[in-house]
Design a protein around this motif. Structure first.
Motif, PDB file in Angstrom:
ATOM      1  N   SER A 124       0.810  -1.227   0.000  1.00  0.00           N
ATOM      2  CA  SER A 124       0.000   0.000   0.000  1.00  0.00           C
ATOM      3  C   SER A 124       0.841   1.274   0.000  1.00  0.00           C
ATOM      4  N   PHE A 125       2.122   1.165   0.394  1.00  0.00           N
ATOM      5  CA  PHE A 125       2.968   2.363   0.508  1.00  0.00           C
ATOM      6  C   PHE A 125       3.839   2.566  -0.721  1.00  0.00           C
ATOM      7  N   CYS A 126       3.733   1.682  -1.705  1.00  0.00           N
ATOM      8  CA  CYS A 126       4.727   1.648  -2.790  1.00  0.00           C
ATOM      9  C   CYS A 126       4.185   2.234  -4.088  1.00  0.00           C
ATOM     10  N   ALA A 127       4.970   3.151  -4.678  1.00  0.00           N
ATOM     11  CA  ALA A 127       4.547   3.827  -5.908  1.00  0.00           C
ATOM     12  C   ALA A 127       4.597   2.905  -7.128  1.00  0.00           C
ATOM     13  N   LEU A 162      18.701  -5.461  -6.282  1.00  0.00           N
ATOM     14  CA  LEU A 162      17.463  -5.644  -7.046  1.00  0.00           C
ATOM     15  C   LEU A 162      16.341  -5.101  -6.169  1.00  0.00           C
ATOM     16  N   MET A 163      16.230  -3.777  -6.196  1.00  0.00           N
ATOM     17  CA  MET A 163      15.328  -3.072  -5.285  1.00  0.00           C
ATOM     18  C   MET A 163      14.584  -1.969  -6.000  1.00  0.00           C
ATOM     19  N   GLY A 164      14.624  -1.991  -7.322  1.00  0.00           N
ATOM     20  CA  GLY A 164      13.899  -0.979  -8.090  1.00  0.00           C
ATOM     21  C   GLY A 164      12.459  -1.426  -8.297  1.00  0.00           C
ATOM     22  N   ILE A 165      11.895  -1.069  -9.436  1.00  0.00           N
ATOM     23  CA  ILE A 165      10.496  -1.427  -9.708  1.00  0.00           C
ATOM     24  C   ILE A 165      10.382  -2.941  -9.894  1.00  0.00           C
ATOM     25  N   GLY A 166       9.363  -3.524  -9.264  1.00  0.00           N
ATOM     26  CA  GLY A 166       9.065  -4.942  -9.492  1.00  0.00           C
ATOM     27  C   GLY A 166       9.460  -5.844  -8.346  1.00  0.00           C
ATOM     28  N   GLU A 167       8.968  -7.064  -8.410  1.00  0.00           N
ATOM     29  CA  GLU A 167       9.291  -8.074  -7.408  1.00  0.00           C
ATOM     30  C   GLU A 167      10.197  -9.111  -8.081  1.00  0.00           C
ATOM     31  N   PRO A 168      11.487  -9.119  -7.742  1.00  0.00           N
ATOM     32  CA  PRO A 168      12.420  -9.999  -8.460  1.00  0.00           C
ATOM     33  C   PRO A 168      12.047 -11.489  -8.406  1.00  0.00           C
ATOM     34  N   LEU A 169      11.485 -11.927  -7.283  1.00  0.00           N
ATOM     35  CA  LEU A 169      11.171 -13.364  -7.199  1.00  0.00           C
ATOM     36  C   LEU A 169       9.896 -13.714  -7.970  1.00  0.00           C
ATOM     37  N   LEU A 197      19.234  -9.161  -3.361  1.00  0.00           N
ATOM     38  CA  LEU A 197      17.896  -9.293  -3.944  1.00  0.00           C
ATOM     39  C   LEU A 197      16.879  -8.946  -2.870  1.00  0.00           C
ATOM     40  N   SER A 198      16.006  -8.009  -3.188  1.00  0.00           N
ATOM     41  CA  SER A 198      15.007  -7.593  -2.207  1.00  0.00           C
ATOM     42  C   SER A 198      13.650  -8.169  -2.576  1.00  0.00           C
ATOM     43  N   THR A 199      12.999  -8.803  -1.613  1.00  0.00           N
ATOM     44  CA  THR A 199      11.699  -9.421  -1.889  1.00  0.00           C
ATOM     45  C   THR A 199      10.669  -9.041  -0.845  1.00  0.00           C
ATOM     46  N   CYS A 200       9.407  -9.024  -1.282  1.00  0.00           N
ATOM     47  CA  CYS A 200       8.319  -8.760  -0.338  1.00  0.00           C
ATOM     48  C   CYS A 200       7.950 -10.041   0.399  1.00  0.00           C
ATOM     49  N   GLY A 201       8.548 -11.188  -0.026  1.00  0.00           N
ATOM     50  CA  GLY A 201       8.327 -12.416   0.743  1.00  0.00           C
ATOM     51  C   GLY A 201       7.600 -13.530   0.009  1.00  0.00           C
ATOM     52  N   VAL A 220      14.762  -8.684   2.898  1.00  0.00           N
ATOM     53  CA  VAL A 220      13.335  -9.003   2.991  1.00  0.00           C
ATOM     54  C   VAL A 220      12.582  -7.770   3.469  1.00  0.00           C
ATOM     55  N   SER A 221      11.588  -7.375   2.694  1.00  0.00           N
ATOM     56  CA  SER A 221      10.776  -6.209   3.057  1.00  0.00           C
ATOM     57  C   SER A 221       9.762  -6.663   4.091  1.00  0.00           C
ATOM     58  N   LEU A 222      10.071  -6.426   5.353  1.00  0.00           N
ATOM     59  CA  LEU A 222       9.247  -6.952   6.444  1.00  0.00           C
ATOM     60  C   LEU A 222       8.179  -5.913   6.836  1.00  0.00           C
ATOM     61  N   HIS A 223       8.607  -4.753   7.232  1.00  0.00           N
ATOM     62  CA  HIS A 223       7.734  -3.594   7.485  1.00  0.00           C
ATOM     63  C   HIS A 223       6.681  -3.767   8.571  1.00  0.00           C
ATOM     64  N   ALA A 224       6.699  -4.880   9.292  1.00  0.00           N
ATOM     65  CA  ALA A 224       5.708  -5.079  10.357  1.00  0.00           C
ATOM     66  C   ALA A 224       6.217  -6.167  11.276  1.00  0.00           C
ATOM     67  N   PHE A 262      16.686  -7.206   6.837  1.00  0.00           N
ATOM     68  CA  PHE A 262      15.250  -6.898   6.808  1.00  0.00           C
ATOM     69  C   PHE A 262      15.055  -5.416   6.593  1.00  0.00           C
ATOM     70  N   GLU A 263      14.193  -5.082   5.647  1.00  0.00           N
ATOM     71  CA  GLU A 263      13.842  -3.684   5.411  1.00  0.00           C
ATOM     72  C   GLU A 263      12.600  -3.384   6.245  1.00  0.00           C
ATOM     73  N   TYR A 264      12.618  -2.245   6.919  1.00  0.00           N
ATOM     74  CA  TYR A 264      11.479  -1.875   7.759  1.00  0.00           C
ATOM     75  C   TYR A 264      11.230  -0.377   7.568  1.00  0.00           C
ATOM     76  N   PRO A 295      12.922   5.654   6.586  1.00  0.00           N
ATOM     77  CA  PRO A 295      11.792   6.579   6.757  1.00  0.00           C
ATOM     78  C   PRO A 295      10.866   6.375   5.558  1.00  0.00           C
ATOM     79  N   VAL A 296       9.582   6.164   5.784  1.00  0.00           N
ATOM     80  CA  VAL A 296       8.696   5.880   4.644  1.00  0.00           C
ATOM     81  C   VAL A 296       8.676   7.099   3.719  1.00  0.00           C
ATOM     82  N   ASN A 297       8.792   6.833   2.419  1.00  0.00           N
ATOM     83  CA  ASN A 297       8.723   7.922   1.443  1.00  0.00           C
ATOM     84  C   ASN A 297       7.269   8.240   1.182  1.00  0.00           C
ATOM     85  N   LYS A 298       6.964   9.512   1.190  1.00  0.00           N
ATOM     86  CA  LYS A 298       5.574   9.909   0.918  1.00  0.00           C
ATOM     87  C   LYS A 298       5.262   9.638  -0.543  1.00  0.00           C
TER      88      LYS A 298
HETATM   89  N1  SAH Z   1       9.538  -5.986  -4.583  1.00  0.00           N
HETATM   90  C1  SAH Z   1      10.760  -5.951  -3.860  1.00  0.00           C
HETATM   91  C2  SAH Z   1      11.761  -4.926  -4.351  1.00  0.00           C
HETATM   92  C3  SAH Z   1      11.263  -3.583  -4.775  1.00  0.00           C
HETATM   93  S1  SAH Z   1      10.743  -2.460  -3.531  1.00  0.00           S
HETATM   94  C4  SAH Z   1      10.498  -5.775  -2.380  1.00  0.00           C
HETATM   95  O1  SAH Z   1       9.340  -5.650  -2.004  1.00  0.00           O
HETATM   96  O2  SAH Z   1      11.433  -5.831  -1.597  1.00  0.00           O
HETATM   97  C5  SAH Z   1      12.229  -1.929  -2.779  1.00  0.00           C
HETATM   98  C6  SAH Z   1      12.094  -1.540  -1.336  1.00  0.00           C
HETATM   99  O3  SAH Z   1      11.477  -0.252  -1.189  1.00  0.00           O
HETATM  100  C7  SAH Z   1      11.247  -2.497  -0.523  1.00  0.00           C
HETATM  101  O4  SAH Z   1      11.809  -2.713   0.734  1.00  0.00           O
HETATM  102  C8  SAH Z   1       9.946  -1.728  -0.413  1.00  0.00           C
HETATM  103  O5  SAH Z   1       9.151  -2.221   0.614  1.00  0.00           O
HETATM  104  C9  SAH Z   1      10.472  -0.321  -0.219  1.00  0.00           C
HETATM  105  N2  SAH Z   1       9.502   0.734  -0.459  1.00  0.00           N
HETATM  106  C10 SAH Z   1       8.563   0.822  -1.408  1.00  0.00           C
HETATM  107  N3  SAH Z   1       7.856   1.951  -1.275  1.00  0.00           N
HETATM  108  C11 SAH Z   1       8.370   2.609  -0.231  1.00  0.00           C
HETATM  109  C12 SAH Z   1       8.069   3.859   0.407  1.00  0.00           C
HETATM  110  N4  SAH Z   1       7.057   4.638  -0.017  1.00  0.00           N
HETATM  111  N5  SAH Z   1       8.822   4.210   1.461  1.00  0.00           N
HETATM  112  C13 SAH Z   1       9.833   3.434   1.892  1.00  0.00           C
HETATM  113  N6  SAH Z   1      10.164   2.262   1.351  1.00  0.00           N
HETATM  114  C14 SAH Z   1       9.428   1.847   0.286  1.00  0.00           C
END
Ligand code: SAH
Length: 348
Positions: A124-127, A162-169, A197-201, A220-224, A262-264, A295-298
């Motif tokens: 929900s937070f991702c562009a 591998l953290m740009g647009i898309g889910e690498p896995l 490699l960054s994955t949402c899981g 791993v994009s954990l965030h919770a 872990f990314e949070y 810090p979450v990007n707006k």
């Molecule tokens: N799909 C993969 C890789 C792409 S997203 C993944 O989910 O890991 C790259 C990273 O940016 C992930 O950790 C993702 O959760 C984070 N991200 C996406 N939108 C964000 C935002 N608005 N603020 C902070 N991190 C964000």
């Protein structure tokens, strides 16, 4: 694996060396030609068969009729004034757009690459996910982000995330093809230990990747810290819940010896309380890992926010609990360097 094609021709930059050898043999050519061609493509990085001067004109014509050398076109290049971050918006051969970011660290330049056009995961937070998913990138299109960034910037890239647009896995085979080509000693020869490699899981794919023992770092994009919060912001958690995910991470470490990162993204009022930190410390107990607080990007569509103080406070909660947590340096803030944001501006 099925061959990647562009307008009916084989995408030669997406072929691994053994695949190229097979293709050349099938064309009645000597195997060693494949190495020469691979060198032109991945070391000298030429854009046309006409430049391959150690091949006969006849062979060059033959290659031209069977293969296509894919390319990316730089639509926009933004340079940060505050750090040396560079952001590229590329157009693909079919008119789609992707982004890459070059970041400068003490240890060298790192490149953040996209792996898909858009994303299906719906965080929900991702562009990157808002306009939906268009298609997977081919191995050539992941590689070319590296080749173009190095060529245009004149900088040598030492590591890739591998953290740009898309889910690498979710583009597993093509990402593996990319790993194979970029690490080939006859090509760029980048150690896979320099790739994250960054994955949402996507748990089954994490398990498959672990078995290959490639040396790739898993982010791993954990965030919770629990299922309720995670499912609220990441729909993938309804398919593979947080406990299955952490268990797969433990196995990844056991199998590969590589510490998990872990990314949070700290989001005020969503996942930043002391209780969240305590839950996280229980969840990750016994796992060799590192927590990267972001810090979450707006983004325009959501009112998520985080303040410097809230991120620092959350870090302190974690370190007080004995956890290894750092705050990610924000690079390229003045050029909107976070993933997916430039492409969105451009495509609307
Ligand atoms: N799909 C993969 C890789 C792409 S997203 C993944 O989910 O890991 C790259 C990273 O940016 C992930 O950790 C993702 O959760 C984070 N991200 C996406 N939108 C964000 C935002 N608005 N603020 C902070 N991190 C964000």
């Amino acid at each position: 694996m099925p061959k990647c094609e562009i307008d009916g021709k084989t995408d030669i930059l997406s072929l691994t060396l053994p695949e190229l050898e097979q293709e050349l043999e099938a064309l009645g050519e000597k195997r060693f030609r494949a190495k020469q061609i691979f060198d032109w493509l991945h070391v000298k990085r030429v854009s046309g068969f006409d430049k391959m001067s150690n091949l006969s004109a006849q062979l060059r014509d033959k290659l031209q009729s069977v293969f296509c050398i894919n390319s990316l076109f730089i639509v926009k290049r933004l340079a940060s004034h505050t750090d040396n971050t560079l952001k590229y918006l590329y157009r693909l051969y079919d008119g789609n757009h992707i982004e890459s970011v070059v970041m400068e660290y003490n240890h060298g330049n790192s490149l953040c690459v996209s792996t898909q056009v858009g994303c299906k995961m719906g965080c929900s937070f991702c562009a990157s996910t808002i306009a939906g998913f268009k298609r997977n990138l081919m191995p050539s299109e992941i590689l070319l982000q590296l080749y173009e960034a190095e060529r245009d910037s004149g900088r040598k890239i030492g590591s890739i995330v591998l953290m740009g647009i898309g889910e690498p896995l979710d583009n597993y085979d093509n990402v593996l093809g990319f790993f194979n080509i970029v690490s080939s000693p006859e090509g760029t020869n980048m150690s896979l230990r320099h790739i994250s490699l960054s994955t949402c899981g996507l748990v089954p794919k994490i398990r498959e990747l672990a078995k290959l023992k490639l040396g790739v770092t898993l982010s791993v994009s954990l965030h919770a810290s629990n299922n309720d919060v995670r499912s609220g912001i990441m729909p993938v958690n309804n398919r593979f819940d947080i406990y299955e995910l952490v268990s797969a991470c433990k196995d990844y470490f056991a199998e590969t010896g590589r510490r998990i990162s872990f990314e949070y993204a700290v989001i005020c009022g969503v996942n930043d309380t002391r209780a969240c930190a305590e839950e996280l410390s229980v969840l990750l107990r016994g796992l060799m890992c590192h927590i990267n607080l972001i810090p979450v990007n707006k983004i325009a569509e959501r009112d998520y926010s985080s303040t410097r103080d809230s991120v620092r406070r959350f870090q302190k909660y974690l370190t007080d609990l004995g956890m290894n947590a750092t705050i990610r340096r924000t690079l390229g803030a003045d050029i909107n360097a976070a993933c997916g944001q430039l492409r969105r501006e451009y495509e609307i």
